[in-house]
Design a protein around this motif. Structure first.
Motif, PDB file in Angstrom:
ATOM      1  N   GLU A 207      25.083   3.205  22.885  1.00 29.42           N
ATOM      2  CA  GLU A 207      26.385   3.785  23.198  1.00 29.42           C
ATOM      3  C   GLU A 207      26.893   4.551  21.977  1.00 29.42           C
ATOM      4  O   GLU A 207      26.769   4.077  20.847  1.00 29.42           O
ATOM      5  CB  GLU A 207      27.400   2.698  23.579  1.00 29.42           C
ATOM      6  CG  GLU A 207      28.761   3.271  23.955  1.00 29.42           C
ATOM      7  CD  GLU A 207      29.763   2.187  24.303  1.00 29.42           C
ATOM      8  OE1 GLU A 207      30.959   2.514  24.396  1.00 29.42           O
ATOM      9  OE2 GLU A 207      29.352   1.022  24.460  1.00 29.42           O
ATOM     10  N   ARG A 208      27.478   5.732  22.229  1.00 30.29           N
ATOM     11  CA  ARG A 208      28.112   6.500  21.158  1.00 30.29           C
ATOM     12  C   ARG A 208      29.203   7.368  21.766  1.00 30.29           C
ATOM     13  O   ARG A 208      28.955   8.088  22.725  1.00 30.29           O
ATOM     14  CB  ARG A 208      27.091   7.382  20.417  1.00 30.29           C
ATOM     15  CG  ARG A 208      27.682   8.026  19.169  1.00 30.29           C
ATOM     16  CD  ARG A 208      26.657   8.846  18.417  1.00 30.29           C
ATOM     17  NE  ARG A 208      26.282  10.049  19.143  1.00 30.29           N
ATOM     18  CZ  ARG A 208      25.615  11.079  18.597  1.00 30.29           C
ATOM     19  NH1 ARG A 208      25.243  11.013  17.333  1.00 30.29           N
ATOM     20  NH2 ARG A 208      25.308  12.133  19.327  1.00 30.29           N
ATOM     21  N   HIS A 209      30.412   7.254  21.200  1.00 29.48           N
ATOM     22  CA  HIS A 209      31.550   8.036  21.676  1.00 29.48           C
ATOM     23  C   HIS A 209      31.765   7.863  23.190  1.00 29.48           C
ATOM     24  O   HIS A 209      32.055   8.831  23.901  1.00 29.48           O
ATOM     25  CB  HIS A 209      31.365   9.518  21.354  1.00 29.48           C
ATOM     26  CG  HIS A 209      31.056   9.800  19.913  1.00 29.48           C
ATOM     27  ND1 HIS A 209      31.732   9.177  18.871  1.00 29.48           N
ATOM     28  CD2 HIS A 209      30.136  10.632  19.330  1.00 29.48           C
ATOM     29  CE1 HIS A 209      31.251   9.613  17.722  1.00 29.48           C
ATOM     30  NE2 HIS A 209      30.280  10.489  17.962  1.00 29.48           N
ATOM     31  N   GLY A 210      31.577   6.628  23.675  1.00 30.04           N
ATOM     32  CA  GLY A 210      31.781   6.354  25.087  1.00 30.04           C
ATOM     33  C   GLY A 210      30.610   6.724  25.976  1.00 30.04           C
ATOM     34  O   GLY A 210      30.642   6.488  27.193  1.00 30.04           O
ATOM     35  N   ASP A 211      29.560   7.304  25.402  1.00 33.01           N
ATOM     36  CA  ASP A 211      28.373   7.691  26.163  1.00 33.01           C
ATOM     37  C   ASP A 211      27.360   6.547  26.097  1.00 33.01           C
ATOM     38  O   ASP A 211      26.682   6.374  25.077  1.00 33.01           O
ATOM     39  CB  ASP A 211      27.783   8.979  25.573  1.00 33.01           C
ATOM     40  CG  ASP A 211      26.535   9.439  26.329  1.00 33.01           C
ATOM     41  OD1 ASP A 211      26.303   8.934  27.441  1.00 33.01           O
ATOM     42  OD2 ASP A 211      25.795  10.284  25.781  1.00 33.01           O
ATOM     43  N   ALA A 212      27.278   5.760  27.158  1.00 37.79           N
ATOM     44  CA  ALA A 212      26.398   4.594  27.185  1.00 37.79           C
ATOM     45  C   ALA A 212      25.142   4.889  27.994  1.00 37.79           C
ATOM     46  O   ALA A 212      25.161   5.648  28.970  1.00 37.79           O
ATOM     47  CB  ALA A 212      27.125   3.402  27.777  1.00 37.79           C
ATOM     48  N   SER A 213      24.043   4.294  27.566  1.00 37.35           N
ATOM     49  CA  SER A 213      22.784   4.478  28.290  1.00 37.35           C
ATOM     50  C   SER A 213      21.860   3.292  28.031  1.00 37.35           C
ATOM     51  O   SER A 213      22.030   2.553  27.056  1.00 37.35           O
ATOM     52  CB  SER A 213      22.091   5.771  27.847  1.00 37.35           C
ATOM     53  OG  SER A 213      21.735   5.704  26.470  1.00 37.35           O
ATOM     54  N   TRP A 263      24.063   4.843  17.292  1.00 37.33           N
ATOM     55  CA  TRP A 263      23.965   4.611  18.736  1.00 37.33           C
ATOM     56  C   TRP A 263      23.983   3.112  19.085  1.00 37.33           C
ATOM     57  O   TRP A 263      23.831   2.751  20.247  1.00 37.33           O
ATOM     58  CB  TRP A 263      22.687   5.233  19.295  1.00 37.33           C
ATOM     59  CG  TRP A 263      22.742   6.731  19.431  1.00 37.33           C
ATOM     60  CD1 TRP A 263      22.375   7.669  18.504  1.00 37.33           C
ATOM     61  CD2 TRP A 263      23.198   7.465  20.563  1.00 37.33           C
ATOM     62  NE1 TRP A 263      22.560   8.933  18.985  1.00 37.33           N
ATOM     63  CE2 TRP A 263      23.070   8.843  20.261  1.00 37.33           C
ATOM     64  CE3 TRP A 263      23.699   7.106  21.828  1.00 37.33           C
ATOM     65  CZ2 TRP A 263      23.417   9.852  21.153  1.00 37.33           C
ATOM     66  CZ3 TRP A 263      24.053   8.112  22.721  1.00 37.33           C
ATOM     67  CH2 TRP A 263      23.918   9.466  22.379  1.00 37.33           C
TER      68      TRP A 263
END
Length: 295
Positions: A207-213, A263
């Motif tokens: 996850e980074r800046h609300g972008d999760a994967s 991340w």
């Protein structure tokens, strides 16, 4: 004649340990005496509680029902005995705790060793296994796990900093294959895959800046033990994804190097948890107090 506590304890111990020899050792009695207690109870009940072979011992269907009903009741009886034997000032008696191997390594130095030094009359039985269990049914006083895995009806006492993971590899591996800049780049790298206790392959979380994967990484090696993953990563066989606690020494010495650090945000904290609707024995209360004192 009705069953005695010794016979009931014997059955629960064999059910927990899956072995008459290990159960006898946990109860500090001979294997023959324990076997006789179980056989005596089966005779009185008129039913077989265990399937026995030369290599294994497992509960019958009737045995599973019996253990499920007797386990919590016997835990209540143990609690009553503990309460009577407590003298208020010095915790004593036994304390059974279930935990994963990784959690045990994290709590041993800062919490359990100081606890045993402070309360030498407590007998601590720490059982490590990665599968999640019902600690009440299986006769434990408490457990150590991450907060997200604790059942809602338990009391959780958080400890230590949040758990954070790290993607690491050896300097030799990075010299040969380069460094991933984003999780998507892992598709071009050899990764050491982790098999979870339930049997499925763990997908690495980012996850980074609300972008999760999550990434189902590829690789020719699949393992289920962190120390083996470390050994494989040190040998340059690929990247591995482990907690910062597990890789701290290797990062400090330079045996491994970290990538994708921005991340991998913190996840849940570790905690001590125990049943919320029962009397808390003095030995467990003392451990809770030490954890809150230590932080």
């Amino acid at each position: 004649m009705r069953p005695g506590l010794t016979e009931l304890e014997a059955v629960l111990a064999v059910a927990r340990q899956g072995s008459f020899r290990a159960a006898a050792a946990s109860l500090e009695m001979s294997t023959s005496a324990l076997s006789q207690s179980v056989a005596s109870l089966e005779s009185r009940l008129g039913t077989r509680l265990f399937h026995r072979t030369t290599r294994s011992v497992r509960l019958t269907e009737a045995g599973e029902r019996f253990v499920a009903e007797v386990g919590p009741a016997l835990a209540d009886i143990r609690g009553a005995i503990e309460r009577i034997s407590e003298h208020g000032e010095v915790p004593k008696g036994s304390l059974r705790i279930n935990t994963s191997v990784g959690a045990a390594r994290r709590v041993m130095g800062p919490y359990l060793i100081p606890y045993l030094r402070r309360y030498p009359e407590v007998r601590l039985d720490l059982v490590t296994e990665d599968r999640l269990i019902d600690i009440v049914r299986e006769g434990f006083d408490a457990g150590f796990r991450t907060v997200d895995t604790v059942p809602g009806d338990m009391i959780a006492v958080p400890l230590g900093p949040p758990v954070r993971f790290a993607v690491v590899g050896s300097p030799d591996y990075f010299a040969r294959h380069g460094r991933p800049a984003t999780p998507a780049d892992l598709a071009r790298h050899a990764c050491i895959r982790a098999r979870m206790p339930a049997g499925h392959i763990y997908h690495w979380e980012f996850e980074r800046h609300g972008d999760a994967s999550t990434v189902d990484v590829g690789g020719t090696l699949t393992l289920d033990e962190p120390q083996l993953m470390l050994e494989a990563a040190r040998a340059g066989l690929g990247l591995t994804y482990l907690t910062e606690f597990n890789v701290a020494e290797d990062l400090a010495t330079g045996r491994l190097e970290r990538v994708l650090e921005d991340w991998t945000p913190p996840f849940d904290r570790l905690c001590l948890y125990y049943p919320g609707r029962r009397h808390v024995p003095a030995a467990l209360r003392a451990l809770v107090d030490l954890i809150r004192e230590t932080g």
